[in-house]
Write an enzyme that holds these catalytic residues in place. Structure first.
Site, short mmCIF file in Angstrom:
data_model
loop_
_atom_site.label_atom_id
_atom_site.label_comp_id
_atom_site.label_asym_id
_atom_site.label_seq_id
_atom_site.Cartn_x
_atom_site.Cartn_y
_atom_site.Cartn_z
N ASP A 80 1.34 -13.27 1.74
CA ASP A 80 1.73 -12.35 0.66
C ASP A 80 0.57 -12.14 -0.32
OD1 ASP A 80 3.02 -11.02 -1.41
OD2 ASP A 80 4.47 -12.61 -1.81
N GLY A 81 0.10 -10.89 -0.40
CA GLY A 81 -0.85 -10.52 -1.45
C GLY A 81 -2.15 -9.90 -0.97
N GLY A 86 2.85 -4.99 -0.82
CA GLY A 86 3.32 -4.25 -1.98
C GLY A 86 2.64 -2.91 -2.06
N ASP A 110 10.63 -9.72 -4.92
CA ASP A 110 9.81 -10.55 -5.80
C ASP A 110 10.54 -10.81 -7.12
OD1 ASP A 110 7.38 -11.24 -4.49
OD2 ASP A 110 6.81 -9.12 -4.54
N GLY A 125 -1.41 -5.59 -6.05
CA GLY A 125 -2.68 -4.89 -6.18
C GLY A 125 -3.89 -5.78 -6.42
C1 DX5 Z 1 2.63 -11.06 -6.00
C2 DX5 Z 1 3.89 -10.79 -5.21
C3 DX5 Z 1 3.63 -9.98 -4.00
C4 DX5 Z 1 3.11 -8.59 -4.28
C5 DX5 Z 1 2.23 -8.15 -3.15
O1 DX5 Z 1 2.96 -11.87 -7.05
O2 DX5 Z 1 4.47 -11.99 -4.80
O3 DX5 Z 1 4.75 -9.93 -3.13
O4 DX5 Z 1 4.15 -7.66 -4.46
O5 DX5 Z 1 1.67 -6.93 -3.47
P1 DX5 Z 1 0.24 -6.45 -2.87
O6 DX5 Z 1 0.45 -6.27 -1.40
O7 DX5 Z 1 0.00 -5.17 -3.60
O8 DX5 Z 1 -0.74 -7.50 -3.21
ZN ZN Z 2 6.06 -12.05 -3.06
#
Ligand code: DX5
Ligand code: ZN
Length: 219
Positions: free
Chosen positions: A180-181, A202, A37, A150
């Protein structure tokens, strides 16, 4: 035959590059991609890793790197991330004022022998990116507003994934669909049913006591 769902742990929850290098080394046997990221305070408010850091990751993993550029007007920097070791370089649809430049950038990524990714924010409809799908090896559907790990998964994502799968079938295209997310194992399962090929995670993986097990659960 249905392919196995691929899991891409993201670099975002790591506090610094040392932490990140230790983290990716431990994921060698389990992750399908490492999702890097990249933020530089202009597309989103945060600053994270650079091409130099991506190269440090590259030196410590056997796993292909999936670089997510959350950066405005990234045309001139995609080459730096390919040199750093990226297999996939994803740029945001919203990051280009001039969409001709978006096409040029997607073509450049391919001409430099990486895979081209096109990301869309939750507020962008799939219909808007239809003209650019032919230049994309992967479509990244953001299921939270980019910027932080998160956050809560946005349910509207499932329909977007379904539409992208349908378009892929209708036009005989072959882009991969990545999400993603805010993803946990229940959500991952639903996304798979709707057509997702790659799940980015993440906090679910990073905060797990047993990260290999967390990856397995997501898969
Ligand atoms: C958000 C990022 C994601 C993030 C995902 O801006 O692009 O890749 O790290 O994290 P989680 O799975 O915790 O939402
Ligand atoms: Zn990402």
């Amino acid at each position: 035959m249905v392919n196995k769902l691929k899991i891409a742990p993201s670099t975002d929850p790591c506090g610094n590059v040392d932490d990140l290098c230790v983290y990716v080394r431990k994921l060698n046997n389990f992750a399908d991609y490492i999702h890097c990221d990249v933020m530089n305070k202009n597309f989103v408010g945060r600053d994270t890793i650079t091409d130099k850091d991506v190269h440090e990751v590259y030196l410590r993993t056997l796993v292909p790197l999936d670089v997510h550029l959350m950066v405005n007007e990234p045309a001139r920097i995609v080459k730096d991330y390919i040199s750093a070791g990226a297999t996939i370089v994803t740029v945001h649809y919203e990051a280009f004022k001039n969409k001709n430049k978006l096409v040029k950038t997607l073509k450049e990524i391919r001409s430099r022998k990486a895979l081209s990714g096109l990301a869309i924010n939750p507020g962008t409809d799939v219909i808007e990116i239809m003209p650019y799908l032919a230049y994309s090896d992967l479509v990244l559907v953001m299921s939270v507003d980019p910027g932080y790990s998160g956050q809560k998964f946005l349910e509207s994502t499932c329909l977007k994934v379904k539409k992208l799968k349908q378009i892929r079938e209708d036009y005989g295209a072959n882009y991969l669909i990545e999400v993603d997310g805010g993803i946990n194992p229940d959500i991952s399962k639903r996304l798979r049913i709707n057509g997702a090929d790659i799940i980015v995670s993440g906090s679910y993986i990073y905060s797990a006591e047993d990260r290999a097990k967390a990856i397995d659960e997501l898969r």
